[in-house]
Every structure is written in C-alpha cells, then in structure tokens.
Design a protein around this motif. Sequence first.
Motif, mmCIF file in Angstrom:
data_model
loop_
_atom_site.group_PDB
_atom_site.id
_atom_site.type_symbol
_atom_site.label_atom_id
_atom_site.label_comp_id
_atom_site.label_asym_id
_atom_site.label_seq_id
_atom_site.Cartn_x
_atom_site.Cartn_y
_atom_site.Cartn_z
ATOM 1 N N PRO A 72 -46.856 -33.103 4.400
ATOM 2 C CA PRO A 72 -46.471 -34.307 5.161
ATOM 3 C C PRO A 72 -46.856 -35.579 4.419
ATOM 4 O O PRO A 72 -47.847 -35.609 3.689
ATOM 5 N N ARG A 73 -46.067 -36.621 4.584
ATOM 6 C CA ARG A 73 -46.392 -37.904 3.970
ATOM 7 C C ARG A 73 -47.693 -38.449 4.547
ATOM 8 O O ARG A 73 -48.445 -39.135 3.883
ATOM 9 N N CYS A 74 -47.934 -38.103 5.822
ATOM 10 C CA CYS A 74 -49.169 -38.546 6.477
ATOM 11 C C CYS A 74 -49.478 -37.583 7.613
ATOM 12 O O CYS A 74 -48.576 -37.190 8.351
ATOM 13 N N ILE A 75 -50.727 -37.170 7.730
ATOM 14 C CA ILE A 75 -51.150 -36.380 8.887
ATOM 15 C C ILE A 75 -52.614 -36.741 9.173
ATOM 16 O O ILE A 75 -53.459 -36.684 8.280
ATOM 17 N N THR A 76 -52.863 -37.200 10.367
ATOM 18 C CA THR A 76 -54.207 -37.623 10.749
ATOM 19 C C THR A 76 -54.489 -37.172 12.175
ATOM 20 O O THR A 76 -53.582 -36.711 12.885
ATOM 21 N N LYS A 77 -55.731 -37.305 12.586
ATOM 22 C CA LYS A 77 -56.098 -36.800 13.913
ATOM 23 C C LYS A 77 -57.075 -37.742 14.603
ATOM 24 O O LYS A 77 -57.761 -38.538 13.965
ATOM 25 N N TYR A 78 -57.107 -37.643 15.909
ATOM 26 C CA TYR A 78 -58.169 -38.225 16.722
ATOM 27 C C TYR A 78 -58.584 -37.137 17.705
ATOM 28 O O TYR A 78 -57.848 -36.810 18.629
ATOM 29 N N VAL A 79 -59.748 -36.525 17.450
ATOM 30 C CA VAL A 79 -60.228 -35.345 18.189
ATOM 31 C C VAL A 79 -59.172 -34.252 18.072
ATOM 32 O O VAL A 79 -59.005 -33.672 17.018
ATOM 33 N N ASP A 80 -58.376 -33.987 19.134
ATOM 34 C CA ASP A 80 -57.390 -32.904 19.048
ATOM 35 C C ASP A 80 -55.950 -33.423 19.100
ATOM 36 O O ASP A 80 -55.013 -32.640 19.294
ATOM 37 N N ASP A 81 -55.761 -34.713 18.934
ATOM 38 C CA ASP A 81 -54.408 -35.292 18.890
ATOM 39 C C ASP A 81 -54.036 -35.583 17.440
ATOM 40 O O ASP A 81 -54.767 -36.291 16.734
ATOM 41 N N LEU A 82 -52.906 -35.065 17.002
ATOM 42 C CA LEU A 82 -52.458 -35.254 15.615
ATOM 43 C C LEU A 82 -51.295 -36.239 15.550
ATOM 44 O O LEU A 82 -50.475 -36.314 16.470
ATOM 45 N N PHE A 83 -51.263 -36.989 14.469
ATOM 46 C CA PHE A 83 -50.121 -37.851 14.182
ATOM 47 C C PHE A 83 -49.651 -37.530 12.770
ATOM 48 O O PHE A 83 -50.462 -37.467 11.847
ATOM 49 N N ALA A 84 -48.361 -37.301 12.615
ATOM 50 C CA ALA A 84 -47.849 -36.904 11.299
ATOM 51 C C ALA A 84 -46.513 -37.570 11.016
ATOM 52 O O ALA A 84 -45.719 -37.834 11.929
ATOM 53 N N ILE A 85 -46.300 -37.852 9.752
ATOM 54 C CA ILE A 85 -44.988 -38.319 9.279
ATOM 55 C C ILE A 85 -44.432 -37.206 8.398
ATOM 56 O O ILE A 85 -44.945 -36.935 7.305
ATOM 57 N N ILE A 86 -43.413 -36.520 8.904
ATOM 58 C CA ILE A 86 -42.851 -35.372 8.183
ATOM 59 C C ILE A 86 -41.332 -35.417 8.225
ATOM 60 O O ILE A 86 -40.737 -36.141 9.032
ATOM 61 N N ASN A 87 -40.729 -34.613 7.394
ATOM 62 C CA ASN A 87 -39.270 -34.493 7.377
ATOM 63 C C ASN A 87 -38.811 -33.860 8.688
ATOM 64 O O ASN A 87 -39.431 -32.936 9.204
ATOM 65 N N GLU A 88 -37.704 -34.369 9.224
ATOM 66 C CA GLU A 88 -37.206 -33.876 10.513
ATOM 67 C C GLU A 88 -36.938 -32.369 10.488
ATOM 68 O O GLU A 88 -37.147 -31.672 11.478
ATOM 69 N N ASN A 89 -36.523 -31.846 9.355
ATOM 70 C CA ASN A 89 -36.223 -30.412 9.250
ATOM 71 C C ASN A 89 -37.480 -29.540 9.200
ATOM 72 O O ASN A 89 -37.394 -28.319 9.349
ATOM 73 N N ASP A 90 -38.647 -30.173 8.968
ATOM 74 C CA ASP A 90 -39.889 -29.407 8.840
ATOM 75 C C ASP A 90 -40.709 -29.363 10.136
ATOM 76 O O ASP A 90 -41.807 -28.809 10.157
ATOM 77 N N VAL A 91 -40.195 -29.941 11.215
ATOM 78 C CA VAL A 91 -40.975 -30.041 12.464
ATOM 79 C C VAL A 91 -41.343 -28.663 13.001
ATOM 80 O O VAL A 91 -42.505 -28.377 13.285
ATOM 81 N N LYS A 92 -40.355 -27.777 13.111
ATOM 82 C CA LYS A 92 -40.617 -26.461 13.709
ATOM 83 C C LYS A 92 -41.567 -25.627 12.842
ATOM 84 O O LYS A 92 -42.516 -25.014 13.348
ATOM 85 N N SER A 93 -41.323 -25.613 11.537
ATOM 86 C CA SER A 93 -42.178 -24.808 10.655
ATOM 87 C C SER A 93 -43.614 -25.337 10.637
ATOM 88 O O SER A 93 -44.584 -24.571 10.590
ATOM 89 N N THR A 94 -43.770 -26.666 10.707
ATOM 90 C CA THR A 94 -45.117 -27.278 10.748
ATOM 91 C C THR A 94 -45.835 -26.901 12.035
ATOM 92 O O THR A 94 -47.016 -26.533 12.023
ATOM 93 N N LEU A 95 -45.108 -26.963 13.161
ATOM 94 C CA LEU A 95 -45.691 -26.597 14.448
ATOM 95 C C LEU A 95 -46.120 -25.130 14.458
ATOM 96 O O LEU A 95 -47.230 -24.796 14.915
ATOM 97 N N ASP A 96 -45.272 -24.261 13.936
ATOM 98 C CA ASP A 96 -45.597 -22.820 13.888
ATOM 99 C C ASP A 96 -46.839 -22.567 13.022
ATOM 100 O O ASP A 96 -47.680 -21.732 13.360
ATOM 101 N N THR A 97 -46.940 -23.287 11.921
ATOM 102 C CA THR A 97 -48.092 -23.113 11.027
ATOM 103 C C THR A 97 -49.381 -23.575 11.700
ATOM 104 O O THR A 97 -50.426 -22.909 11.612
ATOM 105 N N LEU A 98 -49.324 -24.714 12.382
ATOM 106 C CA LEU A 98 -50.504 -25.209 13.103
ATOM 107 C C LEU A 98 -50.938 -24.234 14.190
ATOM 108 O O LEU A 98 -52.128 -23.968 14.382
ATOM 109 N N ASN A 99 -49.960 -23.670 14.903
ATOM 110 C CA ASN A 99 -50.270 -22.747 16.005
ATOM 111 C C ASN A 99 -50.708 -21.365 15.524
ATOM 112 O O ASN A 99 -51.207 -20.562 16.317
ATOM 113 N N SER A 100 -50.550 -21.094 14.243
ATOM 114 C CA SER A 100 -50.951 -19.789 13.717
ATOM 115 C C SER A 100 -52.442 -19.719 13.379
ATOM 116 O O SER A 100 -52.974 -18.657 13.083
#
Length: 401
Positions: A72-100
């Motif tokens: 991701p161009r940017c990924i940061t957190k505040y406790v358990d809330d994440l903010f990320a700047i990523i390619n629109e096509n990578d949203v699902k794969s990023t979410l699956d990776t985080l949840n794994s």
Amino acid sequence: MDDNRKTYENAKKLFMEVLKFCIEENRYFKFKETIYTQLKGLPMGSPTSSVIADIVMEELLENTTAKLTRTPRCITKYVDDLFAIINENDVKSTLDTLNSFDKNIKFTTELEDNGKLPYLDTIIIRRGNQLKLKWYKKSTSTGRIINFYSKHPKKMIMNTAMGCIRRMLQISDDTYHKEIKEEIKLILKRNYFPDNVIKTLIKRSLSQTSQRESEKTKIFKSLAYVPKLSERLAKSDCYNGEKVKIAHKPINTLKNIFNKTKSEIPKTEKSNIVYKIPCNGNKTESCNNIYVGTTKAKLKSQLAQHKSDFKYCHETINQKTALMTHCATKNHFPDFDKTTILQQDTNYNKRVTLEMLHIINTPTSIRMNYKTDIDNCASSYRHLITNRRTVQNSAFSSEDA
C-alpha cells in the motif's frame, strides 16, 4: 558471559510469567455472586489491555503487509482502526490477508465515497493529490457537552466548551474553519450557551497558549464542588493563590449514579474508609452518641479491634479511643451491627481530613470523639462548615415562620 546470559534468561522468564498472569490468568470478574472468566480478548479498563492491543496490531501489520502482492502507498493505525491508501483492485485481497492473521481478529472495510472517507472523528477529503482533514460528527452523536446552566463550576463549563472548540478547529484544515464555526455555534446553542458567551469563547479559543504555560508551575489540588460555597472558597485568602490552584470536581458523576453494574462489595470488606459507630446505651439507659473513625484496613478488621478493646475496656483507665472511654465511664455498649460507612478514599491525608470534617459536622451533644481528634483541621474548613450550617438553619427557620 554465561552468568549474564543466565541472569537475562531468568529475568525474561519472570517477565513472561508476570505478563501471562496479567493477560491470561487475571481475566475474572464477579456478577451476582458468581465469578466468571473472560475466555477471549482482554478486559476493558485494564491498564495492560491497550498496551497489548497495540503490540498485537504492530505484529499484525508487520506480518500481513509483507505478504501483500502490492505494498500500500500508505497504511497506518490508531489502536485497532486502520487507514490505508491502496489500489482499488487490491481491496479484497488486502482484507483477506489482514483477516488471515488470527481467526479471532476480523476487519471490515469502508471505502471512500465521492472522495470522502470518515476515520475516527475526522473526515478525510481527497482533492487531487492532497488529503485534507475536517472534523466529523457521527450520526449517533448527540452533540451534548456540559449544559451552560448545569451545577458545575462555571470555569469547568467554559473550559469544556473551549476544549471542544479548539479540538474542532485544530482537527480541521483552515479551508473548513468557517463552516466548522457554524457547527460550533449550533452545538453550544443546543447546550444553552448564550450568544454573547459563544462569540467570546470562539474569539478566545486560540489565544490561551501563554496562560496555559504560566499555569504549569502551579500546584493543583482537587476539591468536591459545592455550589456557592466553592466559589467563596476560591475567592478567600485561606490558601496561597499564587502557588496553589483549586480544581473543583462535581460529586454527582455518572460513576456514582450508575455504580450497580458489578456485585457490591460487602460493607465489612471495604477498606480506606471513614465510618461511624452509634452507642446502644445499656438496659436502663438509652444513648444516641456517635463515634467517627477512619481506617486503611477492612471494616471487619477494624471492628474486630474495637470489639477486642471493648472486652477489656474496664480493666484500664487509659483507653485507645474516645469510643472505649465513653463505654468504660458510662457502662454503655457500642452498636457494632449499625456501623455505617460515611466515605471512602485511598488517599490518607484526604481520608483523615474527611474524618475530622465528619466529627465537626456531628452535633456536639452526641459527639463522642476527643477534641484532639479535630485539632489538625484547618480553621478555614471549620468556618465554612459552621457558616454553611448557620445559613441552612436560618433557611429552615424562615420556612417554618
């Protein structure tokens, strides 16, 4: 070298044992006389919970971002809330990776809508290659702060409003300050702030830096807020106003109002208390005298000591307490079963002061305590209490008339 290594390993082992106790074995609570153990997660309010949560999230990000096909161009957190700047096509794969990372940690996504994305109490606005922040109010927010006419110190009411104003303006980019000021006016009006006060607060909100710096050198002491009485105390000369600043705190807090969520600790198990014991007289003579005392120990331990002293109070002239002197000279019996807890405070100096104030507030005609029990009570306290009692009595007399 081997000794140093061994010392390090022993220290590490001890640390891990303590940590395990804090986060795994210390997750129990009592409700309706039944003890429960929390099976998942960490308890809310525990000092270790936020620290451990932050460490886990750091570990999660370090492990999962390395597995992503595109960083991701940017990924940061505040406790358990994440903010990320990523390619629109990578949203699902990023979410699956985080949840794994762990089956008990599951994220959901919220995508930007028309270049806007709410994150915590801000809304992030994308304008070309720039990101701008604006204060954001959730749909569930009531916009309620301390009501202007609430029975709080006026300074507290003003400071709360000032804090709200500064926060809203500092969060927001200068571009949005004009509309944020309109939001501020609406919030304060809903909390019954007069228009002239709102105008003054907004004007003053960003010009208090020098004043706050000068107050850092002062000693702050907290006192319970009593309407009118506290204002008089603040203006009095019974303390050094150059060095000491009084911070008043309300007595009627949500914690005091909604304090029945957990099983109440039995009276005799409470510690750090101020208590009173009434006298029961004897078979031929009634007595309503009161003894006020304080103890750091549990009430049951203190009562056990009083009962032991009472058992032998007729064998010696010198008594440990005024209660025993009263019982020995008049042949009276304390009513230990009707012992009442007056107040509770872990601070020794506050607790002793509270004890003296309760003794002073007990009518002289039924007071057992020695005069020396209140010798250390400041004369200013006595004056305020006596004066307040006189005012109350006068009020009752006028109503009766």
